[in-house]
Design a protein around this motif. Sequence first.
Motif, short mmCIF file in Angstrom:
data_model
loop_
_atom_site.label_atom_id
_atom_site.label_comp_id
_atom_site.label_asym_id
_atom_site.label_seq_id
_atom_site.Cartn_x
_atom_site.Cartn_y
_atom_site.Cartn_z
N ASP A 270 24.21 44.45 15.66
CA ASP A 270 24.29 43.00 15.78
C ASP A 270 23.36 42.41 16.83
O ASP A 270 23.28 41.18 16.96
CB ASP A 270 25.73 42.58 16.14
CG ASP A 270 26.73 43.03 15.11
OD1 ASP A 270 26.47 42.82 13.91
OD2 ASP A 270 27.78 43.60 15.50
N PHE A 271 22.67 43.25 17.59
CA PHE A 271 21.95 42.76 18.76
C PHE A 271 20.53 43.32 18.82
O PHE A 271 20.18 44.27 18.12
CB PHE A 271 22.69 43.16 20.04
CG PHE A 271 24.13 42.71 20.07
CD1 PHE A 271 24.46 41.41 20.40
CD2 PHE A 271 25.15 43.60 19.76
CE1 PHE A 271 25.78 40.99 20.43
CE2 PHE A 271 26.48 43.20 19.78
CZ PHE A 271 26.79 41.89 20.12
N SER A 272 19.75 42.71 19.71
CA SER A 272 18.44 43.25 20.11
C SER A 272 18.49 43.53 21.60
O SER A 272 18.93 42.67 22.38
CB SER A 272 17.32 42.24 19.81
OG SER A 272 17.17 42.03 18.43
N MET A 273 18.05 44.72 21.98
CA MET A 273 17.95 45.08 23.39
C MET A 273 16.50 44.93 23.83
O MET A 273 15.59 45.42 23.15
CB MET A 273 18.42 46.52 23.61
CG MET A 273 18.44 46.94 25.07
SD MET A 273 19.10 48.59 25.26
CE MET A 273 17.83 49.54 24.45
N ILE A 274 16.29 44.26 24.95
CA ILE A 274 14.95 43.92 25.41
C ILE A 274 14.74 44.49 26.81
O ILE A 274 15.52 44.23 27.72
CB ILE A 274 14.75 42.39 25.44
CG1 ILE A 274 15.00 41.79 24.04
CG2 ILE A 274 13.36 42.03 25.93
CD1 ILE A 274 15.20 40.29 24.05
N GLY A 275 13.70 45.27 26.99
CA GLY A 275 13.37 45.85 28.29
C GLY A 275 12.25 46.86 28.12
O GLY A 275 11.82 47.12 27.01
N THR A 276 11.74 47.40 29.17
CA THR A 276 12.30 47.33 30.51
C THR A 276 11.30 46.71 31.45
O THR A 276 10.14 46.50 31.08
CB THR A 276 12.67 48.75 30.97
OG1 THR A 276 13.28 48.73 32.23
CG2 THR A 276 11.48 49.65 31.00
N THR A 277 11.75 46.45 32.65
CA THR A 277 10.86 46.04 33.72
C THR A 277 10.56 47.24 34.60
O THR A 277 11.32 48.20 34.61
CB THR A 277 11.53 44.94 34.57
OG1 THR A 277 12.78 45.43 35.06
CG2 THR A 277 11.80 43.70 33.73
#
Length: 499
Positions: A270-277
């Motif tokens: 259900d989601f999108s994971m965004i990274g990394t720094t």
Amino acid sequence: MQREKEDELLDIIIVGGGINGAGIAADASGRGLKVALFEAKDFASATSSASSKLLHGGLRYLEHYDFRLVSEALAEREIILRKAPHIVKGMRFRLPHRPFLRPAWMIRMGLFLYDHLGKRSILGSSHQVDLAVSGLFKKDINIGFEYSDCWVDDARLVILNVIDAKERGAEVHNYCRVVNAEDREGIWHVSIVDETSGRHFIRKSKVLVNATGPWVKQFFDEHLKTTSPRNIRLVKGSHIVVPKIHNEEYAYILQNRDERIVFVIPYLHDFSMIGTTDVSYEGDPREVEVSVDEINYLINVVNDHFVKQINKSDIVWSYSGVRPLCDNGTNSPQTITRDYTLTLQQNMNKAPLLSIFGGKLTTYRRLAESAMLHLASFFPSAGGPWTEYEALPGGDFSCSKEQLCKNIRSDFPWLNISTAKRYIDQYGTLAWKIFKDVHEEEDMGMFFATGVYAREIDYLIEYEFVKKLDDMLWRRTKLGIYLSDDQKLAIASYMKLKI
């Protein structure tokens, strides 16, 4: 902890229950050694549950000529995919090309090396793709490159290695903090505090392994009262999770103008994971958190690429971790090597000390084998390497995940399909432990939310070392992202009665 065990001389005591400590504990136990693993908080409660959830070769590491690391990591992807098919899956990644950044010829060359540096029999090769047809990207982004890597549930990779170690005879303890380690006539005397009971005790071993991750240097200063042989740099990596940006199965790797890259990865359906720094960090690794600047950075990178824009109000969860990297003197966090270094100290009649500096999730198994090679002379009767072909607990599949899901629903037809799929994705064949002596839905005990029953919590407490609510919500499962505050409070109240 049984008091009669305190006088037993162990072969190895491992301090630190992240992926490296857990991997070494499993490997050493499988060679017939007497092993104990102690973790100050919960297993995988720091760096090892705060990664980008990838088993990858590190495409960008090629720019820094880390060919050995990339080759090893590429080979390990498929090994771990075979060992743990319930928590690892192959994933196709697409890299939009931006002409003002890395040139196309450099990307093609990098992907050619990526396809051929490591053994690859399961994952597909790379090729160029037309991104314009997807309609996902802004008008100036038309061409991309596609390649393969793997996604993994990082915290469960740790806990499966801990379970494996225990099943092979190791003692494993979370919430047991090492407060001192002293070499007495060639034997380590390790002082430990059980954080749940307050009890102090001492265990003895022939070898001590410092696998404390971000605390590896601090362990020398505070517990060994000596100087660390190496320096480390702490680099913070942060992620945000938003409702899914697109409906495709692809992950995207975005090149930013500062030459850093940001992943946009499908997460929990259900989601999108965004990274990394990649940000230099000073301070207590336990207190690390996502900064406003990092959130803005990640949002801006996504919005520079995708037609669908996101903002802060879309964030449903965020997390941050600190990676302990070997200090190679560079000023840029992005150029510090992700390779690992093992340092063995053993002089005259001193007890051996093995310390782990650096490393990455993908290469944990090879790191563990390397650790055992360093220690081989102290244990001449120990067995040889074995982990490459042995499945991790729950990964002994005789059929596909889809068929396992059908099997579990055939055995328990009242179970909805999404819950059955979650059980297989998290537990694999271990899921049948949850259903021991279960014949109908009422046997699953208290109902907390759709697909969340007391029987699963009982299993996690009994078999997976859950002691606190966050252990269950965020590391053994990711139910924390779905459950309401009232549901979490109900589970917490139930757990107090059981623990």
